[in-house]
Design a protein around this motif. Structure first.
Motif, PDB file in Angstrom:
ATOM      1  N   PHE A 196       0.827  -1.208   0.000  1.00  0.00           N
ATOM      2  CA  PHE A 196       0.000   0.000   0.000  1.00  0.00           C
ATOM      3  C   PHE A 196       0.859   1.254   0.000  1.00  0.00           C
ATOM      4  O   PHE A 196       0.666   2.159  -0.835  1.00  0.00           O
ATOM      5  CB  PHE A 196      -0.930   0.011   1.210  1.00  0.00           C
TER       6      PHE A 196
ATOM      7  N   PHE B 258       1.173   3.849  -2.897  1.00  0.00           N
ATOM      8  CA  PHE B 258       0.650   5.164  -2.520  1.00  0.00           C
ATOM      9  C   PHE B 258       1.676   6.237  -2.860  1.00  0.00           C
ATOM     10  O   PHE B 258       1.356   7.273  -3.470  1.00  0.00           O
ATOM     11  CB  PHE B 258       0.321   5.171  -1.030  1.00  0.00           C
TER      12      PHE B 258
ATOM     13  N   TRP C 286     -12.167   8.473   6.229  1.00  0.00           N
ATOM     14  CA  TRP C 286     -11.650   7.657   5.129  1.00  0.00           C
ATOM     15  C   TRP C 286     -11.405   6.225   5.601  1.00  0.00           C
ATOM     16  O   TRP C 286     -11.425   5.938   6.795  1.00  0.00           O
ATOM     17  CB  TRP C 286     -10.365   8.279   4.585  1.00  0.00           C
TER      18      TRP C 286
ATOM     19  N   ILE D 271     -10.705  -4.215   1.301  1.00  0.00           N
ATOM     20  CA  ILE D 271     -10.614  -2.799   0.927  1.00  0.00           C
ATOM     21  C   ILE D 271      -9.165  -2.393   0.714  1.00  0.00           C
ATOM     22  O   ILE D 271      -8.832  -1.674  -0.248  1.00  0.00           O
ATOM     23  CB  ILE D 271     -11.268  -1.917   2.009  1.00  0.00           C
TER      24      ILE D 271
ATOM     25  N   THR E 261      -7.516  -1.158  -2.770  1.00  0.00           N
ATOM     26  CA  THR E 261      -6.801   0.121  -2.812  1.00  0.00           C
ATOM     27  C   THR E 261      -5.410  -0.051  -3.397  1.00  0.00           C
ATOM     28  O   THR E 261      -4.960   0.768  -4.216  1.00  0.00           O
ATOM     29  CB  THR E 261      -6.707   0.729  -1.397  1.00  0.00           C
TER      30      THR E 261
ATOM     31  N   LEU F 269      -4.059   1.801  -6.750  1.00  0.00           N
ATOM     32  CA  LEU F 269      -2.838   2.612  -6.723  1.00  0.00           C
ATOM     33  C   LEU F 269      -1.791   2.072  -7.682  1.00  0.00           C
ATOM     34  O   LEU F 269      -1.058   2.843  -8.317  1.00  0.00           O
ATOM     35  CB  LEU F 269      -2.278   2.653  -5.302  1.00  0.00           C
TER      36      LEU F 269
END
Length: 219
Positions: free
Chosen positions: A135, A139, A174, A195, A199, A203
């Motif tokens: 992530f 990100f 969020w 989730i 995500t 990304l």
């Protein structure tokens, strides 16, 4: 195989040269996290704080070096030569830093287990750590690809992480990525993992699409 490893090592040396002392920031953060786990005394109720240290202190810096490497593409006067090269090598660059970050997570987990015992570390936490590394890396790269500015991108990551950790994921509306309590496999945790994985995929595609778009721009 030897030539390949030597080329990877040479790439790390190149990154160290271009980044200067900032290259060692994740190393310093790793050392700080290790010291906090090993040296700070905690009672039984505070053991899980060390898991939060791995999540909220070390792992957010997993994007650091890769972001700086990609940011070189968007420096004035460098796009013509660096964008085609870096866009083609993105997969290799991502993989080598992912391996380094996972090794760092493994060492911190080992230190945690040696101090508190294997029963204190859940397999769910380890899986979560690996997804969190993905992530933060994607990100960071997606922010660089979208904003083209390392300072603004790092600031966004810093603010997001601090708000999550300080408020224990209870303030902003969020999706919350950290686990502030020992995990129990239930529908809530499954939803959080799903989730988070979605995500990561979004990304990842954002990063790849915008890096390729930068490569196709007329120089």
């Amino acid at each position: 195989m030897r030539d390949y490893l030597e080329s990877i090592y040479a790439t790390f040396l190149f990154d160290r040269k271009t980044m200067g002392l900032t290259f060692f920031v994740p190393v310093v953060v790793f050392g700080l996290s290790l010291l906090l786990i090993l040296l700070v005394p905690r009672d039984q109720s505070g053991i899980y704080d060390n898991i939060i240290i791995i999540q909220g202190v070390f792992i957010p810096f997993s994007c650091w070096c890769l972001m700086y490497r990609l940011s070189e593409m968007y420096e004035e006067g460098a796009q013509e030569t660096l964008v085609p090269y870096y866009s083609k090598r993105f997969g290799i660059d991502f993989f080598r830093y992912f391996i380094i970050n996972i090794i760092g997570v493994f060492l911190l987990c080992t230190a945690f287990v040696l101090k508190y015992g294997m029963s204190s570390l859940s397999a769910l936490n380890v899986i979560h750590f690996m997804i969190l590394v993905l992530f933060y890396m994607f990100f960071g790269t997606s922010l660089i690809a979208l904003i083209n500015n390392i300072e603004i991108s790092l600031t966004i990551i810093f603010i997001y992480t601090v708000l999550e950790v300080v408020t224990l994921g209870e303030f902003m509306p969020w999706p919350h990525i950290f686990l502030f309590q020992p995990p129990v496999w239930d529908p809530f945790l499954l939803r959080k993992f799903v989730i988070l994985l979605i995500t990561v995929i979004v990304l990842m595609f954002t990063t790849v699409i915008f890096i390729r778009r930068a490569d196709r721009k007329p120089q």
